[in-house]
Design a protein around this motif. Structure first.
Motif, PDB file in Angstrom:
ATOM      1  N   LYS A  15      34.152  32.860 -28.688  1.00  0.00           N
ATOM      2  CA  LYS A  15      35.545  33.501 -29.361  1.00  0.00           C
ATOM      3  C   LYS A  15      36.222  34.693 -28.772  1.00  0.00           C
ATOM      4  O   LYS A  15      37.192  35.030 -28.599  1.00  0.00           O
ATOM      5  CB  LYS A  15      35.018  34.594 -30.894  1.00  0.00           C
ATOM      6  N   ASP A  16      34.884  35.744 -27.849  1.00  0.00           N
ATOM      7  CA  ASP A  16      35.096  36.135 -26.896  1.00  0.00           C
ATOM      8  C   ASP A  16      34.792  36.236 -25.109  1.00  0.00           C
ATOM      9  O   ASP A  16      33.455  36.969 -25.491  1.00  0.00           O
ATOM     10  CB  ASP A  16      35.117  38.155 -27.563  1.00  0.00           C
ATOM     11  N   THR A  17      35.605  35.649 -24.712  1.00  0.00           N
ATOM     12  CA  THR A  17      35.100  35.310 -23.362  1.00  0.00           C
ATOM     13  C   THR A  17      34.160  36.007 -22.760  1.00  0.00           C
ATOM     14  O   THR A  17      33.859  35.860 -21.605  1.00  0.00           O
ATOM     15  CB  THR A  17      35.758  33.971 -23.071  1.00  0.00           C
ATOM     16  N   ASN A  18      35.147  37.965 -22.986  1.00  0.00           N
ATOM     17  CA  ASN A  18      34.546  38.468 -21.880  1.00  0.00           C
ATOM     18  C   ASN A  18      33.241  38.983 -22.224  1.00  0.00           C
ATOM     19  O   ASN A  18      32.861  40.137 -21.178  1.00  0.00           O
ATOM     20  CB  ASN A  18      36.216  39.661 -21.909  1.00  0.00           C
ATOM     21  N   ILE A  19      32.437  39.151 -23.630  1.00  0.00           N
ATOM     22  CA  ILE A  19      31.419  39.729 -23.493  1.00  0.00           C
ATOM     23  C   ILE A  19      30.625  38.773 -22.715  1.00  0.00           C
ATOM     24  O   ILE A  19      30.343  38.232 -22.866  1.00  0.00           O
ATOM     25  CB  ILE A  19      31.696  39.324 -25.128  1.00  0.00           C
ATOM     26  N   SER A  20      29.557  39.656 -22.347  1.00  0.00           N
ATOM     27  CA  SER A  20      28.535  39.364 -21.774  1.00  0.00           C
ATOM     28  C   SER A  20      27.048  38.618 -22.829  1.00  0.00           C
ATOM     29  O   SER A  20      27.488  39.168 -23.751  1.00  0.00           O
ATOM     30  CB  SER A  20      27.603  40.465 -20.559  1.00  0.00           C
ATOM     31  N   GLN A  61      33.368  34.347 -37.415  1.00  0.00           N
ATOM     32  CA  GLN A  61      34.377  33.886 -37.752  1.00  0.00           C
ATOM     33  C   GLN A  61      35.672  34.347 -37.163  1.00  0.00           C
ATOM     34  O   GLN A  61      36.742  33.913 -36.730  1.00  0.00           O
ATOM     35  CB  GLN A  61      33.866  32.103 -38.521  1.00  0.00           C
ATOM     36  N   SER A  62      35.629  35.315 -38.697  1.00  0.00           N
ATOM     37  CA  SER A  62      37.322  36.362 -39.063  1.00  0.00           C
ATOM     38  C   SER A  62      37.029  37.050 -37.740  1.00  0.00           C
ATOM     39  O   SER A  62      39.012  37.344 -37.332  1.00  0.00           O
ATOM     40  CB  SER A  62      36.812  36.649 -39.756  1.00  0.00           C
ATOM     41  N   TYR A  63      36.580  37.829 -37.162  1.00  0.00           N
ATOM     42  CA  TYR A  63      36.827  38.979 -36.217  1.00  0.00           C
ATOM     43  C   TYR A  63      36.593  38.653 -34.472  1.00  0.00           C
ATOM     44  O   TYR A  63      36.720  39.860 -34.000  1.00  0.00           O
ATOM     45  CB  TYR A  63      36.207  40.430 -36.868  1.00  0.00           C
ATOM     46  N   GLY A  64      35.927  37.538 -34.323  1.00  0.00           N
ATOM     47  CA  GLY A  64      35.338  37.740 -32.531  1.00  0.00           C
ATOM     48  C   GLY A  64      35.783  37.484 -32.123  1.00  0.00           C
ATOM     49  O   GLY A  64      35.838  38.920 -30.626  1.00  0.00           O
ATOM     50  N   GLY A  65      37.535  37.254 -31.990  1.00  0.00           N
ATOM     51  CA  GLY A  65      38.516  36.915 -30.981  1.00  0.00           C
ATOM     52  C   GLY A  65      38.781  38.688 -30.804  1.00  0.00           C
ATOM     53  O   GLY A  65      39.558  39.116 -29.909  1.00  0.00           O
ATOM     54  N   ARG A  66      38.519  39.662 -31.897  1.00  0.00           N
ATOM     55  CA  ARG A  66      39.532  41.441 -31.309  1.00  0.00           C
ATOM     56  C   ARG A  66      38.403  41.705 -32.148  1.00  0.00           C
ATOM     57  O   ARG A  66      38.147  43.409 -31.935  1.00  0.00           O
ATOM     58  CB  ARG A  66      39.966  41.178 -32.591  1.00  0.00           C
ATOM     59  N   ILE A  67      37.019  41.435 -31.617  1.00  0.00           N
ATOM     60  CA  ILE A  67      35.610  42.197 -32.011  1.00  0.00           C
ATOM     61  C   ILE A  67      35.827  43.977 -31.339  1.00  0.00           C
ATOM     62  O   ILE A  67      35.616  44.903 -31.535  1.00  0.00           O
ATOM     63  CB  ILE A  67      34.597  41.851 -31.372  1.00  0.00           C
ATOM     64  N   HIS A  68      36.234  43.751 -30.177  1.00  0.00           N
ATOM     65  CA  HIS A  68      36.618  45.334 -29.047  1.00  0.00           C
ATOM     66  C   HIS A  68      37.479  46.238 -29.997  1.00  0.00           C
ATOM     67  O   HIS A  68      37.280  47.634 -29.670  1.00  0.00           O
ATOM     68  CB  HIS A  68      37.001  44.936 -27.428  1.00  0.00           C
ATOM     69  N   GLU A  69      38.259  45.549 -31.388  1.00  0.00           N
ATOM     70  CA  GLU A  69      39.464  46.351 -31.658  1.00  0.00           C
ATOM     71  C   GLU A  69      38.255  47.199 -32.760  1.00  0.00           C
ATOM     72  O   GLU A  69      39.028  48.351 -32.959  1.00  0.00           O
ATOM     73  CB  GLU A  69      40.306  45.691 -32.802  1.00  0.00           C
ATOM     74  N   ILE A  70      37.548  45.741 -33.354  1.00  0.00           N
ATOM     75  CA  ILE A  70      36.509  46.978 -34.278  1.00  0.00           C
ATOM     76  C   ILE A  70      35.811  47.491 -34.113  1.00  0.00           C
ATOM     77  O   ILE A  70      35.152  48.829 -34.260  1.00  0.00           O
ATOM     78  CB  ILE A  70      36.514  45.132 -35.488  1.00  0.00           C
ATOM     79  N   ALA A  71      34.838  46.924 -33.213  1.00  0.00           N
ATOM     80  CA  ALA A  71      33.518  48.249 -32.340  1.00  0.00           C
ATOM     81  C   ALA A  71      34.273  49.398 -31.789  1.00  0.00           C
ATOM     82  O   ALA A  71      33.611  50.419 -32.171  1.00  0.00           O
ATOM     83  CB  ALA A  71      32.975  47.534 -30.867  1.00  0.00           C
TER      84      ALA A  71
END
Length: 89
Positions: A15-20, A61-71
């Motif tokens: 969902k977030d390809t930039n995360i290690s 599933q819901s927020y994975g692509g925006r996890i950085h915003e939530i975090a």
């Protein structure tokens, strides 16, 4: 349990390809801990690791692509995401 954790890490990374891999693992661990602590504070009976696994999977599933915003709203999560990654797996 390591297999389930790895599945969540891979799901988050899809969902977030930039995360290690390392950061994804730390976030998964924090999400599980936070869910379990909040659930317990609310007075619910412990439902086991399976419940935490399902909830974290739903969040990804819901927020994975925006996890950085939530975090960014939570200092613990933001600290993990703001660190440098020299090597991504």
């Amino acid at each position: 349990m390591d297999h389930q954790r790895d599945e969540l890490i891979q799901l988050l990374r899809s969902k977030d390809t930039n995360i290690s891999y390392e950061k994804a693992g730390m976030l998964i661990d924090l999400l599980k801990e936070d869910f379990e602590a909040t659930y317990a504070k609310a007075g619910y009976e412990y439902q086991g690791q399976e419940m935490a696994q399902r909830v974290v999977e739903q969040w990804i599933q819901s927020y994975g692509g925006r996890i950085h915003e939530i975090a960014a709203m939570n200092e613990r999560y933001a600290a993990i995401l703001s660190g440098d990654d020299d090597v991504k797996q």
